[in-house]
Design an enzyme around this catalytic site. Structure first.
Site, PDB file in Angstrom:
ATOM      1  N   CYS A  32     -41.260  15.435   9.588  1.00 45.86           N
ATOM      2  CA  CYS A  32     -40.481  14.330   9.021  1.00 45.86           C
ATOM      3  C   CYS A  32     -39.142  14.165   9.707  1.00 45.86           C
ATOM      4  CB  CYS A  32     -40.241  14.562   7.538  1.00 45.86           C
ATOM      5  SG  CYS A  32     -41.731  14.811   6.587  1.00 45.86           S
ATOM      6  N   GLU A  51     -43.597   9.865  19.182  1.00 46.80           N
ATOM      7  CA  GLU A  51     -43.176  11.091  19.872  1.00 46.80           C
ATOM      8  C   GLU A  51     -42.328  10.775  21.109  1.00 46.80           C
ATOM      9  OE1 GLU A  51     -45.737  14.414  20.124  1.00 46.80           O
ATOM     10  OE2 GLU A  51     -46.869  13.866  18.349  1.00 46.80           O
TER      11      GLU A  51
HETATM   12  C1  LIG Z   1     -48.460   5.467  13.312  1.00 45.07           C
HETATM   13  C2  LIG Z   1     -47.148   6.138  13.414  1.00 45.07           C
HETATM   14  C3  LIG Z   1     -47.041   7.493  13.163  1.00 45.07           C
HETATM   15  C4  LIG Z   1     -45.812   8.132  13.220  1.00 45.07           C
HETATM   16  N1  LIG Z   1     -45.733   9.454  12.894  1.00 45.07           N
HETATM   17  C5  LIG Z   1     -44.500  10.032  12.795  1.00 45.07           C
HETATM   18  C6  LIG Z   1     -44.373  11.360  12.298  1.00 45.07           C
HETATM   19  O1  LIG Z   1     -45.360  12.021  11.989  1.00 45.07           O
HETATM   20  N2  LIG Z   1     -43.129  11.880  12.164  1.00 45.07           N
HETATM   21  C7  LIG Z   1     -42.009  11.175  12.503  1.00 45.07           C
HETATM   22  O2  LIG Z   1     -40.927  11.690  12.349  1.00 45.07           O
HETATM   23  N3  LIG Z   1     -42.106   9.905  12.989  1.00 45.07           N
HETATM   24  C8  LIG Z   1     -43.315   9.319  13.125  1.00 45.07           C
HETATM   25  N4  LIG Z   1     -43.420   8.032  13.580  1.00 45.07           N
HETATM   26  C9  LIG Z   1     -42.221   7.324  13.996  1.00 45.07           C
HETATM   27  C10 LIG Z   1     -42.131   7.160  15.509  1.00 45.07           C
HETATM   28  O3  LIG Z   1     -41.852   8.366  16.098  1.00 45.07           O
HETATM   29  C11 LIG Z   1     -41.068   6.079  15.786  1.00 45.07           C
HETATM   30  O4  LIG Z   1     -41.661   4.857  15.487  1.00 45.07           O
HETATM   31  C12 LIG Z   1     -40.570   6.124  17.200  1.00 45.07           C
HETATM   32  O5  LIG Z   1     -39.780   7.241  17.406  1.00 45.07           O
HETATM   33  C13 LIG Z   1     -39.785   4.895  17.594  1.00 45.07           C
HETATM   34  O6  LIG Z   1     -38.797   4.618  16.647  1.00 45.07           O
HETATM   35  P1  LIG Z   1     -38.658   3.156  16.031  1.00 45.07           P
HETATM   36  O7  LIG Z   1     -39.993   2.723  15.616  1.00 45.07           O
HETATM   37  O8  LIG Z   1     -37.604   3.191  15.016  1.00 45.07           O
HETATM   38  O9  LIG Z   1     -38.231   2.262  17.232  1.00 45.07           O
HETATM   39  P2  LIG Z   1     -36.741   2.043  17.780  1.00 45.07           P
HETATM   40  O10 LIG Z   1     -36.101   3.325  18.055  1.00 45.07           O
HETATM   41  O11 LIG Z   1     -36.038   1.091  16.908  1.00 45.07           O
HETATM   42  O12 LIG Z   1     -37.059   1.361  19.157  1.00 45.07           O
HETATM   43  C14 LIG Z   1     -37.455  -0.013  19.292  1.00 45.07           C
HETATM   44  C15 LIG Z   1     -37.535  -0.322  20.771  1.00 45.07           C
HETATM   45  O13 LIG Z   1     -36.267  -0.178  21.368  1.00 45.07           O
HETATM   46  C16 LIG Z   1     -36.307   0.741  22.430  1.00 45.07           C
HETATM   47  N5  LIG Z   1     -35.033   1.468  22.461  1.00 45.07           N
HETATM   48  C17 LIG Z   1     -34.438   2.139  21.454  1.00 45.07           C
HETATM   49  N6  LIG Z   1     -33.301   2.677  21.879  1.00 45.07           N
HETATM   50  C18 LIG Z   1     -33.137   2.340  23.163  1.00 45.07           C
HETATM   51  C19 LIG Z   1     -32.156   2.617  24.166  1.00 45.07           C
HETATM   52  N7  LIG Z   1     -31.081   3.355  23.927  1.00 45.07           N
HETATM   53  N8  LIG Z   1     -32.334   2.120  25.381  1.00 45.07           N
HETATM   54  C20 LIG Z   1     -33.408   1.384  25.672  1.00 45.07           C
HETATM   55  N9  LIG Z   1     -34.366   1.107  24.796  1.00 45.07           N
HETATM   56  C21 LIG Z   1     -34.230   1.571  23.540  1.00 45.07           C
HETATM   57  C22 LIG Z   1     -37.494   1.603  22.152  1.00 45.07           C
HETATM   58  O14 LIG Z   1     -38.018   2.165  23.326  1.00 45.07           O
HETATM   59  C23 LIG Z   1     -38.442   0.598  21.541  1.00 45.07           C
HETATM   60  O15 LIG Z   1     -39.085  -0.110  22.550  1.00 45.07           O
HETATM   61  C24 LIG Z   1     -44.655   7.389  13.558  1.00 45.07           C
HETATM   62  C25 LIG Z   1     -44.766   6.029  13.843  1.00 45.07           C
HETATM   63  C26 LIG Z   1     -45.972   5.403  13.762  1.00 45.07           C
HETATM   64  C27 LIG Z   1     -46.038   3.930  14.037  1.00 45.07           C
END
Ligand SMILES: Cc1cc2nc3c(=O)[nH]c(=O)nc-3n(C[C@H](O)[C@H](O)[C@H](O)COP(=O)(O)OP(=O)(O)OC[C@H]3O[C@@H](n4cnc5c(N)ncnc54)[C@H](O)[C@@H]3O)c2cc1C
Lengths: 253, 641
Positions: free
Chosen positions: B199, B445
Site C-alpha cells: 500500500c 510499479e
Molecule cells: C491495476 C492497478 C494496480 C495497482 N496496484 C498497486 C499496488 O498494489 N500498490 C500500490 O501502491 N499502487 C498500485 N497501483 C498504483 C500505481 O502504482 C500508480 O498508478 C502509478 O504509480 C502511477 O501513479 P498515478 O496513477 O497516480 O499517475 P501519476 O503519477 O499521476 O502520473 C500520470 C502521468 O504523469 C507522468 N508523470 C508523473 N510525474 C512526472 C514527472 N515528474 N515527469 C514526467 N512525467 C511525470 C506519469 O509518467 C504518467 O504518465 C496500481 C494501479 C493500477 C492501475
C-alpha cells in the site's frame, strides 16, 4: 495391508514430435523432453489412492533405466509414492531392455519387497508393447487384471473392472496380484511444488539388474526404425458421380 | 554519507558537474521517486582518480565505459541442484495453468476462480521465495523468474494476483523484516492462507510517492502507532489480510527538530480500523483484485514497524527494485505464447492463394516479435542472475528490463492480433484479453516515463561524479593546470577520434564469439558515443539537465538500446560457444537487432545536441502548452466549422 509396487517408465513426452535418427537405429532422444509414461502416472495415482484409503501400507515406485530415470522417480515421489527404487541400466545397454527384462526385475522386486500388489501402466507410449503386466504376473504366477478402469480392494479380494473390446468386464482376483492401468482408471494429480521439494528427501535405493539376478541380454535385433509412410493428401468430393469419376481417373475401378 | 556528497556537488562556475539531491528536491515537478531511488543506491566512494565504483553495466555506460562483470559472459548463477529442482516444477505448473486455470473465465468473473485459487495455494505458488523452513519453496531469483514465465504465458491477471502478494505485498518482510516478523508472518503468507498487499499509492500521490499523506503517530505510551489514511488502486487490497503500508511519521532529527518521514509498517486487517472498497472495474488484469484500502485509527504495535523509522521510502524502492525482474520474466513468457498463437495462424491461413506467412509483411512481424522476446528474455535473466550473484547495483538494469519488457510485450501482442486479422479481435481468440491485461504493465510499479527519467538522471549523476575532480579543479584553474590540461586533452582527442572513426570505443572482442563481432563493434561504438554525449551534457547543462526531460528521454532510450544490444550479444555468444542447436538463429536475432538498435542510438544521441532537434523540443513544449491552455487541439477545422 499390502505394499504396492508401481512401475514408472521414462518416455519421450507425449507432446514431442518424434524424429527418427538419421542412421535409422532408433528415434532421437538426446535433448528431447521426457516425462513419465502417462499410463504409469495413472498407476501411481491409483496406488496413492489405495494408500490414502488405507488399503495399502506403502507405495514403492520402481523405474528401470539410465541416470535420468531419477527424474521420473522423483515425479512419482512428488505425487505421493513413499520411496523409490532405481534399477540403474547404463544408457548404452538401455536399448536392449524390453518388457521381458522389466517384468523379471519387477517380479524379483515384488518378492524382495514382499509386495501384495503391482500396478503398471497398460503400455508405454514409446514402444506400445503392452506386455509388462502380463509377463510379470506370469513370472510370479500371480493373477492379473489388465486394462483396469476401476479397482476395488477388500481384504485380499481385488475387484477389477477391465476395458475389453466391446465393453467392460468385471473380474475378481485374489491378492497378491498384478494390475495394469487403463486411461479411465483415474485422473492423476499434479505434483505440487512443495511436494516436489519434499520428494527430494524421500529415499531412493539404487540397484543394478545383476543385484536382482537379471541379465540384460536380448534376442531381439532392431534392423531399422523408420517414419510411417507419409499419406498423400485426400480430397473432398461433392457427390457419388464425382467420386466414381475420380476413382476411374485414378484407375481404381 | 549523502550530506558529504551533497556538499561536494556544489557546482563550479562552468557548471561542470551533476545533479545534486538538493536541486532535485527544489524541483517539485521532478519526482521524489527518482530522488529516493537514487538515495538508495549505495554508491561506493569515488576513488581519487574517479575510477570505476559500480559494477553495473548501465551505470558505467554513462561514463562511456564497458564494465563487463555483470553482462559478459552471459551470467548464469544457478546450481545444478537448483536447476534440477526448478525443472521438476515446470511441468506441474504448466499443467496447472493449462488444465485448471481458465484465464477467460477469470477475466469474465473478474476474480481468480475459487478452485483455481485453492489449487494455486496447494501448488505452493504463494510462497515461491519464502525460505523453506517458513513454509516456502526457497527459490532463488533465477528460479522464480523461470517459473513465473509460465504464469505470464497463460494468465497475466493471475500473475499480478501472485506478484502483488509476494513480489511486493510481503517482499518487505522478506527483505527487511526482523527475525520475529518473518517467523510470525511468512509461514501463513507462503501457504496463501493469508494474502498480502503493498500500500503505497494514494489519491494525491502516485509517481510522486514521497508526497503521501497517510500518517502514523506514535502513541504517548510508546507501544503503538495510530495509523490514518487511505490508499487507492491496491492490488489484492480487497482480499488481503496483511498489508505493507507506507505512512508519514514524525521523526526526531539529530538537531532535536522533528521532520515528517516515511516509515513502513506491517498491518493486519485484524487490528481493526482497516477496511477496503469494492473491486475496481478495470480495463484488464481483471482476475487481480484492485481496491481502495482505508486505515482509520488503526493501532499498529511498534514491533510492526518494518525497518527503521524514516526509512520507509528506501524500503518501498528496495521492494520495487527487487521485483522488476519478475515482471520481465513473466512478460517474456507471455510473448512466447503470443508468438506461438500467431505462428499457428500464419501457418494455416491462406489468402491470395498462399499461406500468409510466406508474405514479407508478415515475416517482418515475426522476426521483430522474436527479437523483442529474445531481448526481454535475455535482460530478465541477466538481472536475476546478478541479483543471485549478490550484486546490489542492478537498479538501472532492473528498471530497463521493466520498461523494455512492458513495451515489447505490448508490441508483440499488438502484432499478433494484426497477424490474426479479424480473428484476433474476437474475444474467443484470447489475444484481446492479453492486450488489455498488458496495458497496466507500463503504468504501475513506476511508470515507464518515470523509470526513463530515473535511468537518465541516476546515470548522469554517475557521470557528474566522474567529472568532479575536473569541476573542483575549475574552482581555481590557475593552480590546477595539469588536471585541466589532461582532461581537455583527452576530451578533445576522444571527440576528434570519434569524428574520424578511428577510436571505436571499448572493445568487447575478448568476451564475444566472432560471429557477433559486427554487433559488438556497433555496441562498442555506441558505448563510446554515449559516454561522450553524457559528458557533453554534464558540461553543457550541469544541474539544469534535471529540467530537460526531452533530453532525458532520449538519453534513456539510448541506454535501453545499448543495454539490449549487449544483452543479446552476450547471450548469443554464449550459445555459440556452447554449440547450442539454435545458436545460428540466435546470432541472426542478435545481429539484426543490433543493426537496428545502433541506428536508433545514433539518432537519439544526435538529437541531444542537434540544433533542429533542440528547436523541435522547444516547439513541442510550446505546442503542449497550447493544448493545455485551449484544453484541446490547437488548430481549427479544415472546413472552417
Ligand atoms: C491495476 C492497478 C494496480 C495497482 N496496484 C498497486 C499496488 O498494489 N500498490 C500500490 O501502491 N499502487 C498500485 N497501483 C498504483 C500505481 O502504482 C500508480 O498508478 C502509478 O504509480 C502511477 O501513479 P498515478 O496513477 O497516480 O499517475 P501519476 O503519477 O499521476 O502520473 C500520470 C502521468 O504523469 C507522468 N508523470 C508523473 N510525474 C512526472 C514527472 N515528474 N515527469 C514526467 N512525467 C511525470 C506519469 O509518467 C504518467 O504518465 C496500481 C494501479 C493500477 C492501475
Amino acid at each position: 495391508m499390502a505394499r504396492v509396487l508401481v512401475g514408472v517408465k521414462r518416455v519421450v513426452d507425449y507432446a514431442v514430435k518424434i524424429r527418427v535418427k538419421p542412421d535409422k537405429s532408433g528415434v532421437v532422444t538426446d535433448g528431447v523432453k521426457h516425462s513419465m509414461n502417462p499410463f504409469d502416472e495413472i498407476a501411481v495415482e491409483e496406488a496413492i489412492r489405495l494408500k490414502e484409503k488405507k488399503f495399502a501400507s506403502e507405495v514403492v515406485a520402481v523405474t528401470c533405466g539410465p541416470t535420468q530415470n531419477q527424474e521420473t522417480l522423483r515425479t512419482a515421489l512428488a505425487m505421493g509414492a513413499d520411496r523409490g527404487i532405481h534399477v540403474e541400466i547404463p544408457a548404452a545397454d538401455y536399448p536392449k531392455v524390453g518388457p521381458l527384462h522389466v517384468s523379471k526385475i519387477l517380479a524379483k522386486l515384488a518378492q524382495k519387497e514382499e509386495a501384495g500388489l503391482i500396478i503398471v501402466g497398460k503400455q508405454a507410449i514409446d514402444d506400445d508393447c503392452n506386455q509388462t503386466a502380463q509377463m510379470t504376473a506370469s513370472f510370479l504366477d500371480w493373477p492379473q487384471g489388465t486394462f483396469a478402469s476401476e479397482l476395488k480392494l477388500e481384504g485380499d479380494k481385488l475387484t477389477v473392472v477391465r476395458e475389453i473390446d466391446g465393453g467392460l468386464e468385471t473380474i475378481e482376483l485374489k491378492m497378491p496380484a498384478v494390475v495394469s492401468a487403463d486411461l479411465r482408471l483415474n485422473e492423476p494429480r499434479y505434483a505440487t511444488l512443495p511436494n516436489i521439494m519434499k520428494a527430494k528427501k524421500k529415499k531412493v535405493d539404487k540397484l543394478s539388474p545383476s543385484d536382482l539376478g537379471v541379465e540384460i541380454a536380448t534376442n531381439i535385433e532392431v534392423l531399422e526404425v523408420s517414419d510411417p509412410p507419409v499419406r498423400d493428401a485426400g480430397m473432398k468430393v461433392e457427390n457419388t458421380e464425382e467420386l466414381i469419376s475420380k476413382l476411374k481417373e485414378a484407375g481404381l475401378v | 554519507m549523502w550530506k558529504v556528497a551533497e556538499k561536494s556537488y556544489r557546482l563550479t562556475a562552468r557548471s561542470l558537474v551533476s545533479l545534486s539531491r538538493s536541486s532535485l528536491r527544489n524541483k517539485s515537478a521532478t519526482v521524489s521517486a527518482i530522488e529516493y531511488e537514487k538515495k538508495e543506491t549505495t554508491v561506493p566512494k569515488a576513488e581519487a582518480n574517479g575510477s570505476v565504483e559500480s559494477k553495473s553495466f548501465v551505470m558505467n555506460l554513462f561514463r562511456g565505459g564497458l564494465v563487463p562483470d555483470q553482462v559478459l559472459p552471459y551470467p548464469k548463477v544457478i546450481t545444478q541442484e537448483q536447476a534440477e529442482f526448478i525443472q521438476a516444477m515446470l511441468d506441474p505448473m504448466e499443467k496447472f495453468m493449462v488444465e485448471v486455470n481458465d484465464a477467460a473465465k477469470n477475466d469474465e468473473i473478474a476474480k481468480v476462480e475459487d478452485h483455481t485459487m485453492e489449487g494455486l495455494k496447494e501448488m505452493g505458488a504463494f510462497g515461491l521465495q519464502v525460505p523453506i523452513e517458513l513454509n516456502g519453496l526457497g527459490l532463488s531469483n533465477t528460479q522464480y523468474a523461470r517459473l513465473v514465465e509460465i504464469v505470464g504465458r497463460h494468465d497475466l491477471g493471475v500473475g499480478i494476483a501472485l506478484g502483488a502478494h509476494q513480489s511486493i505485498g510481503f517482499k518487505g518482510i522478506l527483505l527487511e523484516g526482523s527475525k520475529e516478523q518473518k517467523t510470525k508472518y511468512l509461514p501463513s503468507l507462503a501457504t496463501g492462507e493469508n494474502i498480502a498487499a503493498f500500500c503505497l499509492t494514494e489519491p494525491a500521490s502516485g509517481s510522486d510517492a514521497a508526497s503521501i499523506q497517510t500518517k502514523a503517530v506514535k502513541s504517548s505510551c510508546g507501544n503503538y502507532y495510530m495509523l490514518n489514511g487511505s490508499k487507492i488502486w491496491i492490488s489484492n487490497g480487497g482480499i488481503a489480510e496483511i498489508f505493507t503500508v507506507f505512512a508519514k511519521t514524525p521523526v526526531t532529527q539529530p538537531d532535536g527538530t522533528t521532520k515528517e518521514k516515511i516509515s513502513a509498517f506491517i498491518v493486519e486487517r485484524a487490528f481493526g480500523g482497516v477496511s477496503s472498497g469494492p473491486p475496481e472495474n478495470k480495463m484488464g488484469i481483471k482476475a487481480s483484485n484492485t481496491a481502495e484500502v482505508y486505515f482509520e485509527d488503526v493501532k499498529v504495535p511498534v514491533e510492526n514497524l518494518l525497518g527503521k523509522e524514516g526509512e520507509g521510502f528506501k524500503i518501498a524502492m528496495h521492494i520495487l527494485n527487487n521485483g522488476r525482474f519478475g515482471m520481465a520474466a513473466a512478460l517474456s513468457g507471455n510473448m512466447k505464447a503470443m508468438i506461438e498463437k500467431a505462428a499457428d495462424h500464419a501457418m494455416n491461413r491462406v489468402q491470395f492463394g498462399s499461406k500468409i506467412h510466406t508474405y514479407g509483411a508478415i515475416q517482418e512481424k515475426f522476426a521483430k516479435m522474436s527479437m523483442l522476446q529474445y531481448v526481454t528474455e535475455s535482460m530478465a535473466f541477466i538481472v536475476c542472475a546478478n541479483m543471485d550473484a549478490g550484486y546490489k547495483d542492478f537498479q538501472l538494469e532492473a528498471a530497463i528490463s521493466k520498461v523494455f519488457a512492458s513495451e515489447a510485450a505490448w508490441q508483440v501482442t499488438d502484432e499478433c492480433i494484426q497477424i490474426l486479422g479479424g480473428m484476433g479481435y474476437m474475444k474467443d481468440c484470447g489475444a484481446e484479453r492479453v492486450l488489455r491485461d498488458l496495458r497496466i504493465f507500463r503504468i504501475f510499479e513506476g511508470t515507464n516515463d518515470i523509470l526513463r527519467l530515473f535511468v537518465a538522471l541516476t546515470g548522469m549523476q554517475y557521470t557528474g561524479k566522474f567529472l568532479q575532480p575536473v569541476s573542483n579543479a575549475m574552482k581555481s584553474p590557475l593552480t590546477n593546470i595539469p588536471t585541466l590540461a589532461s582532461f581537455f586533452k583527452t576530451y578533445a582527442s576522444k571527440r576528434i577520434g570519434s569524428k574520424l572513426g578511428w577510436d571505436l570505443g571499448p572493445s568487447m572482442s575478448e568476451h564475444i564469439h566472432p560471429d557477433v563481432s559486427s554487433s559488438a563493434k556497433l555496441a562498442s561504438k555506441a558505448i563510446m558515443q554515449f559516454g561522450l554525449a553524457a559528458e557533453d551534457i554534464a558540461i553543457k547543462y550541469g544541474k539544469k539537465f534535471i529540467d530537460m526531460q526531452f533530453l532525458q528521454n532520449r538519453l534513456a532510450n539510448s541506454a535501453i538500446d545499448i543495454f539490449a544490444m549487449v544483452a543479446v550479444i552476450s547471450r548469443a555468444s554464449t550459445s555459440l560457444n556452447n554449440n547450442e542447436e539454435n545458436a545460428k538463429l540466435e546470432t541472426t536475432l542478435c545481429n539484426v537487432w543490433c543493426n537496428d538498435a545502433a541506428k536508433r542510438v545514433q539518432e537519439n544521441l544526435t538529437s541531444l545536441s542537434d540544433k533542429t532537434s533542440l528547436q523541435d523540443f522547444k516547439a513541442m513544449a510550446d505546442l503542449s502548452n497550447m493544448v493545455i491552455e485551449k484544453q484541446g487541439v490547437v488548430q481549427n477545422h479544415p472546413l472552417g466549422f
